[in-house]
Design an enzyme around this catalytic site. Structure first.
Site, PDB file in Angstrom:
ATOM      1  N   GLY A 190       2.282  10.683   8.598  1.00  0.00           N
ATOM      2  CA  GLY A 190       2.421  10.468  10.042  1.00  0.00           C
ATOM      3  C   GLY A 190       3.217   9.237  10.398  1.00  0.00           C
TER       4      GLY A 190
ATOM      5  CB  CYS B 171      -0.932  -0.009   1.206  1.00  0.00           C
ATOM      6  SG  CYS B 171      -2.056   1.404   1.266  1.00  0.00           S
TER       7      CYS B 171
ATOM      8  CB  CYS C 235      -7.041  -0.990   6.587  1.00  0.00           C
ATOM      9  SG  CYS C 235      -6.615  -1.175   4.838  1.00  0.00           S
TER      10      CYS C 235
END
Length: 380
Positions: free
Chosen positions: A143, A119, A216
């Site tokens: 982040g 990803c 996810c």
């Protein structure tokens, strides 16, 4: 530095923050939200971008997963609060083609894939990065807990200051060109508590939001159930076979097993503990054996992304530290290049449960620098 040289801003760019556009990849979590708020407060021209990676109403999505519905809402709230524009981009097709489909095929092939790496490599640091450039951004910030430092030959990738949060294993495939453009403002922080303190300082609604867990699109870490949804009928039963050839039982599908697994084999009554040592997809067999059979010293690696200063093939061998699982510390190893993208890695001390589909990440044993890495495969 010459007297007329421009002063670098906090992102290492030679102009004032107000004239520096930064695209921040916002997952909706506390980390990327703090990055966006921090840069906005410093006066940067911040543009927040959130990727919708799958239909957040579909069965694959789950509460608390990054890039799902609530996270898009949270990212938008942070942007509104801090006063910068925010866009949601539909990357569902890209994510399915570049990440989910390969995950399914790898798992069906008996590997243990790491879709988070793909990803980053194929979606966030490729398509999203190009989108950032299309928006005339000077750089893109995320982040992630990793550090970008500038050395004699340009940008270098270094482990995060907080070893417990370090995400270098998932970012080894970042190329030098991408590294030139990327920024990781949280990499120097000593703990996640500091990040949450910053979130509270900026008054962000996500300050106490729990971290996302697992992959996810994999609810509760149940890989097999996702594979069965993606590839109906994939879980074909077969035999559980001892390494010495004895048939010990039956299984309900190779996709339910991973290298190194001990529990849930359904072959009780044995005098010795047995572990999954191999998955024979072609013959629909789960091969089990004693723990010592899991020990591996020679690890074939391909699709190598090299981040060293000298060319990878300029030496016959590199003495590095390597990590063959995200949860394990780097171990001493000798890396012998076969080509610019292939190598044999020899571990000084054998590791257990080395599995095809996992990454092998290279570290400088004498510093925090990451020299890239590659993908573990079945061998020659």
């Amino acid at each position: 530095m010459p007297l007329d040289a421009p002063t670098l801003n906090s992102l290492g760019l030679p102009k004032p923050p107000s004239e520096t556009r930064v695209v921040v990849a916002m997952s909706g979590g506390v980390d990327s939200s703090v990055v966006a708020a921090m840069l906005a407060e410093e006066g940067y021209d911040v543009v927040g971008v959130t990727l919708q990676l799958y239909d957040h109403g579909a069965a694959l999505a789950k509460k608390g997963a990054c890039c799902a519905g609530i996270d898009i809402h949270d990212a938008r709230r942070v942007a509104e609060q801090m006063g910068f524009p925010h866009y949601v981009l539909d990357y569902e097709n890209i994510f399915r083609d570049a990440v989910i489909d390969e995950f399914a095929e790898s798992y069906l092939g008996g590997a243990t894939p790491v879709p988070c790496i793909r990803c980053n490599e194929r979606v966030k640091f490729k398509d999203l990065l190009e989108t950032a450039k299309d928006l005339d951004a000077d750089c893109m910030a995320t982040g992630h807990y990793i550090q970008r430092m500038v050395g004699d030959q340009g940008a270098e990738l270094h482990s995060a200051a907080d070893a417990n949060r370090d995400q270098s294993y998932f970012l080894f495939s970042t190329t030098p060109e991408q590294l030139d453009y990327l920024r990781f403002p949280l990499g120097h922080l000593k703990s996640k508590a500091e990040t949450r303190e910053l979130a509270a300082k900026y008054g962000l609604s996500v300050a106490d939001k729990p971290d996302s867990q697992d992959i996810c699109f994999v609810p509760d870490g149940n890989y097999a159930s996702v594979i069965e949804k993606l590839r109906p009928g994939a879980a074909e039963p077969g035999e559980i076979v001892h390494a010495d050839g004895r048939v010990l039982g039956e299984h309900r599908g190779v996709i339910h097993y991973t290298i190194g697994q001990r529990r849930g084999l359904g072959i009780g009554g044995l005098t010795e503990p047995l572990y999954v040592v191999k998955l024979d997809v072609d013959n629909k067999q789960v091969i089990v054996g004693p723990k010592e059979m899991l020990a591996t010293r020679k690890v074939p690696v391909r699709e190598i992304n090299w981040l060293g200063d000298a060319p990878f093939t300029s030496r016959e061998e590199w003495h590095l530290s390597v990590k063959v699982r995200s949860t394990r510390p780097p171990r001493e190893a000798i890396v012998r290049p076969i080509s610019e993208t292939e190598a044999e890695v020899e571990l000084v001390v054998a590791e257990e449960g080395v599995s095809p589909g996992q990454a092998c990440v290279f570290y400088d044993p004498d510093s925090s620098r990451i020299f890239g890495g590659g993908w573990i495969w079945r061998g020659y």
